[in-house]
Design a protein around this motif. Structure first.
Motif, short mmCIF file in Angstrom:
data_model
loop_
_atom_site.label_atom_id
_atom_site.label_comp_id
_atom_site.label_asym_id
_atom_site.label_seq_id
_atom_site.Cartn_x
_atom_site.Cartn_y
_atom_site.Cartn_z
N ASP A 224 -6.42 -2.62 -9.54
CA ASP A 224 -7.36 -1.55 -9.17
C ASP A 224 -6.73 -0.16 -9.26
O ASP A 224 -7.43 0.84 -9.05
CB ASP A 224 -7.84 -1.76 -7.72
CG ASP A 224 -9.11 -2.57 -7.67
OD1 ASP A 224 -9.71 -2.77 -8.74
OD2 ASP A 224 -9.50 -3.02 -6.58
N THR A 225 -5.43 -0.07 -9.50
CA THR A 225 -4.76 1.23 -9.57
C THR A 225 -4.74 1.70 -11.03
O THR A 225 -5.05 0.92 -11.94
CB THR A 225 -3.30 1.13 -9.07
OG1 THR A 225 -2.57 0.30 -9.98
CG2 THR A 225 -3.23 0.54 -7.69
N THR B 218 4.41 8.24 -5.70
CA THR B 218 4.08 6.83 -5.80
C THR B 218 3.33 6.57 -7.09
O THR B 218 2.52 7.39 -7.50
CB THR B 218 3.21 6.41 -4.60
OG1 THR B 218 2.08 7.28 -4.53
CG2 THR B 218 4.00 6.44 -3.32
N THR C 238 -5.07 -5.92 -6.09
CA THR C 238 -4.88 -4.52 -5.66
C THR C 238 -4.22 -3.71 -6.77
O THR C 238 -4.63 -2.58 -7.06
CB THR C 238 -4.01 -4.46 -4.39
OG1 THR C 238 -4.61 -5.26 -3.38
CG2 THR C 238 -3.84 -3.04 -3.90
N ARG D 219 -1.35 4.26 -1.22
CA ARG D 219 -2.65 4.11 -0.59
C ARG D 219 -2.47 4.21 0.92
O ARG D 219 -2.13 3.23 1.58
CB ARG D 219 -3.27 2.76 -0.97
CG ARG D 219 -4.68 2.61 -0.46
CD ARG D 219 -5.42 1.50 -1.16
NE ARG D 219 -4.87 0.19 -0.88
CZ ARG D 219 -5.54 -0.94 -1.11
NH1 ARG D 219 -6.73 -0.90 -1.65
NH2 ARG D 219 -4.98 -2.09 -0.85
N THR D 220 -2.66 5.44 1.44
CA THR D 220 -2.44 5.66 2.87
C THR D 220 -3.72 6.13 3.53
O THR D 220 -4.47 6.89 2.93
CB THR D 220 -1.34 6.72 3.09
OG1 THR D 220 -1.69 7.89 2.36
CG2 THR D 220 0.01 6.20 2.66
N ASP E 180 0.82 -1.21 0.00
CA ASP E 180 0.00 0.00 0.00
C ASP E 180 0.85 1.26 0.00
O ASP E 180 0.50 2.26 -0.64
CB ASP E 180 -0.95 -0.01 1.20
CG ASP E 180 -2.02 -1.08 1.06
OD1 ASP E 180 -2.22 -1.57 -0.06
OD2 ASP E 180 -2.65 -1.44 2.07
N PRO F 260 -2.53 2.40 5.03
CA PRO F 260 -2.67 1.06 4.47
C PRO F 260 -3.96 0.37 4.89
O PRO F 260 -4.51 0.67 5.97
CB PRO F 260 -1.45 0.34 5.01
CG PRO F 260 -0.45 1.40 5.23
CD PRO F 260 -1.24 2.59 5.70
N VAL F 261 -4.42 -0.55 4.06
CA VAL F 261 -5.72 -1.19 4.26
C VAL F 261 -5.79 -1.93 5.61
O VAL F 261 -6.87 -2.09 6.17
CB VAL F 261 -6.03 -2.13 3.07
CG1 VAL F 261 -5.21 -3.40 3.16
CG2 VAL F 261 -7.51 -2.43 2.98
#
Lengths: 222, 222, 222
Positions: free
Chosen positions: A130-131, B63, A127, A62-63, A57, A65-66
């Motif tokens: 999905d970006t 990122t 994941t 992606r912060t 993440d 993290p999940v």
């Protein structure tokens, strides 16, 4: 086969939980062998279970993290670590005397660990898909592998050991193979790609354990 | 001099590739000495080559890190690692018997490593100057140094060794000096600043190796 | 009590500086014991002092981390490291012969370290409460603990030691307890929550040191 596809979300969640328990166990047992206290056992177990996803993440920004958004995984790891610690504390001779039981336990752990590696690898691919970078095969495959092996690497760094995946057994390679299978088959459908990817990882790991596969290495170096 | 300025992009790219090869080699050789398998050799080589830039990018929130957007560097490192592994596998007595050859090889590697350190340090500064924080000298210089030395630190952590840069030789100091030169001269023109910065690093490293410079340290501690 | 509340910002800043000095000292002394040179002493000292906050900021996506925006903490750590190095360099027999002085010094350091741990833990909570995730107790408490103990973990990884917090003493547990106190009392007012949280950490640490508290661990493992 239809059953697998229709209930994918539930089955993946169950397998993620299995993987979390297996990874948390390996972290907790490493901590016990290193004579860490109960806090260390929990920290190492949780980091082994959720560390790979955390690195993944951070890399895609992606912060937070999940693992912080869906604490069920960390919680599962926490319960696992304490059950292991308490069991071993009550029956502390379990680890030394009952050799046969330990062998059975270790085989079971290796099997669960293989399942965890397979599932975590394909959730990493998922994941990545999905970006906005889903076309970047290098990034997507890396995200799969780091999700699969990152927790174990952090575990070994914190235990001041050479990372297991760099030293022994066809481990990261299994993750890499499954990540490639999953990423390359993705355009044909995400669900079969994830199943085939995870099955590849698990199959390679189990075959490697049965036949003692190892990658080539150089000997007699100074 | 004009030639250096007119062809800066090409020359910097060539030197980045040289640095990548040198850093990947040092990672691969460390892995071989630690008896890692071919996978470990590749992982350690690639991380040594691109790890510094990766930390830099995470710190400024870029990122995914540039190593995933421009995979040429990771690919160069991959090829380097496998060439080294195959060469050593075919002629595995190379490392032990032909002492003279190894000495030549090590000197060459140290030279390439100095070039890599110089180039990576100034590309780190250049990255920092592209952010909104270009006026923050502390951040910019840190980005230069971490780009230069970060990969080697990750290599040593993964090999469970004390980081080389903290123990021996004027290494991180060379990077720091060059980073300061480059950042302070930046307002006079980015291209000469990068050249002078890189040359400072390389010159200090080479002089330190020839004259066995070391920084002061305390002895006879428990 | 009124004095504490009215001058909170100033007092917290002073205590942050005390914590920074204590953490930097512990990093610098670890580096000296590992025979690192003066550069390594500075790097390890600074990382110990600001590393925890840096990890916290990366996890919530605050880039660049606050240590680069407000360099006063890194600067304080830098000065601390060099003062320690120079003192020990001049009087290098201090560490070996004058046992009594060292005992006093170590007690003082442990006290300052406890203050640092307490303050850093609650500033981590405060940072978490400033994010959109303030309702996520798991994340907020984690941010408190990682701010408190993260620097020490990085110090131990770089010194190739098993992290202190995983092996010995009620250290991370003190941070965790204070983080919970601070986060749970936050709705009643941020200032008393921070004071009570920090005091909890410091009190638990001091009691643990006086009474040699340790968490349970398993013995006689292979």
């Amino acid at each position: 086969m239809n059953f697998l596809i229709e209930n994918t979300d539930t089955i993946i969640f169950i397998m993620e939980i299995i993987g979390t328990i297996a990874f948390a166990s390996s972290g907790a047992l490493t901590a016990v062998r290193q004579r860490m206290d109960i806090f260390g056992v929990n920290v190492l177990g949780i980091i082994t279970a959720v560390g790979g996803g955390c690195i993944r993440d951070l890399i895609i920004g992606r912060t937070p993290p999940v693992m912080f958004i869906r604490p069920i995984y960390a919680l599962t790891a926490l319960v696992t670590c304490n059950v292991i610690f308490i069991l071993l504390y009550i029956k502390r001779n379990l680890l030394t005397t009952t050799t046969h039981l330990m062998t059975v336990y270790e085989k079971l752990m290796q099997l669960l660990d293989a399942i965890g590696l397979g599932i975590f690898t394909v959730t990493g691919i998922s994941t990545g898909m999905d970006t906005p970078y889903s076309a970047n095969l290098f990034l997507v495959v890396f995200l799969g592998v780091i999700t699969g092996v990152g927790g174990g690497v952090l575990r070994d760094i914190l235990a001041a050991q050479k990372p297991y995946i760099l030293v022994k057994h066809v481990y990261a390679c299994a993750s890499l193979s499954g990540a490639l299978v999953c990423a390359l088959l993705w355009p044909l459908g995400s669900i079969p790609a994830m199943w085939l990817g995870a099955f590849s990882v698990i199959a390679i790991r189990i075959l490697a354990m049965i036949f003692h596969w190892n990658l080539p290495r150089l000997k007699n170096m100074e």
